[in-house]
Design an enzyme around this catalytic site. Structure first.
Site, short mmCIF file in Angstrom:
data_model
loop_
_atom_site.label_atom_id
_atom_site.label_comp_id
_atom_site.label_asym_id
_atom_site.label_seq_id
_atom_site.Cartn_x
_atom_site.Cartn_y
_atom_site.Cartn_z
N ALA A 284 33.42 -36.76 109.22
CA ALA A 284 32.79 -38.32 108.90
C ALA A 284 32.70 -37.50 107.41
O ALA A 284 32.21 -35.86 106.92
CB ALA A 284 31.60 -37.16 109.55
N PHE A 286 30.68 -37.63 104.43
CA PHE A 286 30.19 -38.21 103.38
C PHE A 286 28.91 -37.80 102.32
O PHE A 286 28.64 -38.39 101.43
CB PHE A 286 28.59 -38.55 104.75
CG PHE A 286 29.35 -39.15 105.70
CD1 PHE A 286 29.96 -40.23 105.81
CD2 PHE A 286 28.39 -38.91 106.98
CE1 PHE A 286 30.21 -41.17 107.30
CE2 PHE A 286 28.98 -39.03 108.43
CZ PHE A 286 29.30 -40.42 108.42
N GLU A 288 28.66 -35.67 98.98
CA GLU A 288 28.76 -35.49 97.81
C GLU A 288 28.90 -34.33 97.35
O GLU A 288 28.05 -33.76 97.68
CB GLU A 288 29.28 -36.66 96.81
CG GLU A 288 30.17 -37.71 97.38
CD GLU A 288 30.36 -38.91 97.19
OE1 GLU A 288 29.28 -38.72 95.95
OE2 GLU A 288 30.40 -40.02 97.29
N SER A 293 21.82 -34.63 100.67
CA SER A 293 21.12 -35.65 101.57
C SER A 293 20.81 -36.73 100.72
O SER A 293 20.54 -37.84 101.01
CB SER A 293 19.51 -35.20 101.90
OG SER A 293 19.79 -33.59 102.96
N ILE A 319 33.05 -31.31 104.54
CA ILE A 319 33.61 -31.76 105.42
C ILE A 319 34.00 -31.05 107.00
O ILE A 319 35.46 -30.23 106.38
CB ILE A 319 35.14 -32.97 105.09
CG1 ILE A 319 34.09 -33.82 104.06
CG2 ILE A 319 35.29 -33.91 105.64
CD1 ILE A 319 32.76 -34.28 103.80
N GLN A 508 17.58 -7.73 116.29
CA GLN A 508 16.88 -6.89 115.97
C GLN A 508 16.27 -5.96 117.40
O GLN A 508 16.09 -5.44 117.88
CB GLN A 508 14.89 -7.45 115.98
CG GLN A 508 14.17 -6.71 115.78
CD GLN A 508 13.72 -5.84 114.23
OE1 GLN A 508 15.03 -5.81 113.53
NE2 GLN A 508 13.60 -4.63 113.56
N HIS A 510 18.95 -5.35 119.37
CA HIS A 510 20.29 -4.33 119.01
C HIS A 510 20.03 -3.68 118.23
O HIS A 510 21.26 -2.90 118.22
CB HIS A 510 21.14 -5.84 119.07
CG HIS A 510 22.01 -6.07 119.30
ND1 HIS A 510 21.25 -7.37 120.46
CD2 HIS A 510 23.17 -6.17 120.36
CE1 HIS A 510 21.52 -7.80 121.11
NE2 HIS A 510 23.52 -7.10 121.91
N GLU A 535 23.44 -31.77 109.33
CA GLU A 535 22.67 -33.29 109.72
C GLU A 535 20.99 -33.13 109.05
O GLU A 535 20.01 -33.71 109.82
CB GLU A 535 22.51 -33.30 111.20
CG GLU A 535 23.77 -32.87 111.83
CD GLU A 535 24.67 -34.47 111.68
OE1 GLU A 535 24.06 -35.22 111.15
OE2 GLU A 535 25.52 -33.85 112.14
#
Length: 554
Positions: A284, A286, A288, A293, A319, A508, A510, A535
């Site tokens: 995709a 889209f 730039e 957004s 991309i 945390q 761990h 997205e």
């Protein structure tokens, strides 16, 4: 251990009553917000921007309430089947206790932003919510130390919350992809991540054989012909192995939906079978560098040639999987006289698959890799187009100026799928943290014996189930043919937050080892962070949900 019929009925009734009271609160918050952003009865864009915190806060409240409604529906289905067990009942109780307390006290929109009733102008309304009998019961007896401890005890025995969706075919699909993910993805994912390597071609081929790239494409074009709920299950289980595996199908999903909804008969017959089979891997194109957004502000130009073809000039960025792809769905400005979204068109652009020696071999196309913290396995690129030539039939549907609207049609599905990926990541964080808490000894006992550890594991479990059920709800809405931009935004908003919260809690648990690259939880933390951004960032989702609900209801 199943709950008695009487206990089940009482719990479901209590949850249903609390949801009813919470929905009334949402409506009061909506009316208060609508009054703050309207002039002469119409929503005003300048006021919406000025009151962004209120609008977004309202979106979060509505999202949390919808998530409680959907986890109630889940519990109700289990009760009807006689399979609402102790663990599932505890999830319902703890979830309601916690989320109702957040509504009344403060919902985290991010790590340092809480939305409180005072921000929404609902101080009186929240008092009425707290006075509701069902709500009172959950606030006092829902998210208690005893309930969290008991849920953690169940987790320690190997118990898992029921994830069945009530459809034998879909449940079989889950089992199939869980087995594949456990065998072919999870054991190797961390090594691939550390090496910053692409998912191997042979694994991609195996995914194609399983139908990953054609889940929603009609059998007429070689796909499985299933819906968005099936897509969610596939994405979730693959993402449990590695988010990159769950994300490989995203670009095929977007391309397939664009072509099915808008393509000419020739474009459908040319591209859909190859996408469904995995022979063609789309990407995709889209975003730039200076737009983010704000897709309506794109500057990449598409100029028609004398022979009817097109040439592309401009820059794109972020991309995913650009080099190894064979087809670009590319949004460009075909009408320079139109500076808004009406000047944009969508193109189906074949390209040559790159190699390590030559990432972008086509004339007029160049690219450079963007190094990233996580979400590896496909690689990110910045692309440059300099008179890149397209075929005459590259224009999607043969229609100019419709590209932005065509792309908007895919956002619902893409955001639902992203929410499903987030659920998978959240579940992996839980699994890794639980295993570590059971195995790691401190002060002569397993970590899970410490309340602050078991509390984290309990809440990770609860929120993963809640996010899952909200995501499935959005998918079901889409499958029913209903508009679901709000539901999709809610699902992505909550699931992304849960994935990040689970990953952070997993690190945390761990301790210092969680910060070591050799431990898988370090990868999960990096992978989870992107989910709140791509997205459509969390702020974008909140805006979609808040504005949409304010204008939808009434």
């Amino acid at each position: 251990m199943a709950q008695s019929g009487h206990d089940q009925q009482a719990l479901i009734q209590q949850a249903t009553g609390a949801v009813r009271a919470a929905r009334l609160y949402v409506e009061q918050a909506r009316l208060a917000g609508l009054a703050a952003v309207s002039v002469d009865g119409r929503m005003d864009p300048a006021l919406i921007e000025r009151e962004q915190r209120r609008v977004h806060g309202f979106a979060w409240v509505a999202t949390v309430v919808e998530s409680l409604a959907q986890v109630t529906a889940w519990a109700g289905r289990l009760a009807d089947q006689g399979s609402l067990g102790e663990g599932e009942a505890l999830i319902l109780q703890i979830g309601f206790g916690e989320y109702l307390a957040q509504i009344c006290g403060g919902i985290p929109m991010s790590q340092n932003e809480l939305v409180r009733p005072a921000d929404l102008g609902t101080a009186v309304a929240v008092a009425e919510l707290q006075a509701d009998f069902s709500v009172q019961g959950f606030l006092s007896d829902g998210n208690t130390p005893a309930n969290r401890a008991r849920l953690a005890e169940l987790l320690a025995t190997g118990w898992e919350a029921d994830a069945r969706v009530g459809d034998d075919t879909l449940d079989m699909i889950r089992d199939q992809f869980r087995r594949f993910s456990d065998a072919r993805i999870a054991p190797f994912a961390h090594a691939w991540h550390l090496a910053d390597a692409l998912i191997p071609d042979e694994v991609v081929a195996e995914m194609a054989e399983l139908g990953v790239f054609g889940v929603c494409i009609s059998p007429d074009f070689g796909g499985l012909g299933l819906g968005k709920l099936a897509m969610c299950i596939v994405s979730e289980e693959l993402s449990r192995g590695w988010i990159a595996a769950g994300s490989l199908g995203t670009r095929s999903e977007i391309a397939g939906e664009l072509i099915v909804a808008n393509g000419t008969p020739e474009q459908k017959s040319r591209w859909l079978p190859s996408i469904a089979s995995g022979t063609v891997l789309p990407t995709a194109v889209f975003t730039e560098p200076d737009t983010g957004s704000d897709l309506a502000a794109l500057k990449t130009r598409a100029v028609r040639d004398e022979d009817g073809g097109w040439s592309i000039t401009g820059a794109k960025t972020w991309i995913t999987h650009a080099s190894r792809s064979d087809l670009m769905t590319l949004l460009a400005r075909s009408d320079p006289a139109r500076a808004d979204h009406n000047g944009l068109s969508m193109f189906l652009v074949p390209k040559t698959r790159g190699t390590d020696a030559d990432l972008f071999p086509d004339a007029g196309l160049s690219g450079s890799e963007i190094g990233v913290l996580g979400y590896r396995g496909m690689k990110e690129y910045a692309l440059g187009f300099d008179g890149f030539e397209l075929e005459p039939d590259a224009l999607l549907g043969g229609v100019q100026g419709a590209g932005f609207r065509q792309l908007m049609q895919t956002f619902e599905g893409a955001r639902i799928q992203t929410a499903a990926r987030a659920v998978g990541v959240a579940r992996t964080a839980l699994d890794l943290a639980l295993t570590y808490a059971l195995d790691r000894q401190q002060f002569s006992q397993a970590l899970i014996r410490f309340p602050r550890v078991s509390d984290k594991l309990a809440m990770m479990t609860v929120e993963t189930v809640i996010a899952r059920e909200l995501t499935y709800f959005a998918a079901r809405q889409k499958d029913a043919g209903d508009r679901c931009d709000i539901e999709a935004g809610m699902a992505k908003l909550l699931a992304a937050r849960v994935a990040w919260s689970n990953a952070d809690s997993g690190v945390q648990i761990h301790g210092g080892n969680g910060y070591a690259l050799e431990y898988e939880i370090s990868r999960i933390l990096c992978d989870a962070r992107i989910l709140n951004i791509f997205e459509g960032a969390a702020e974008i989702q909140a805006n979609v949900v808040g504005r949409g609900l304010m204008s939808r209801q009434g």
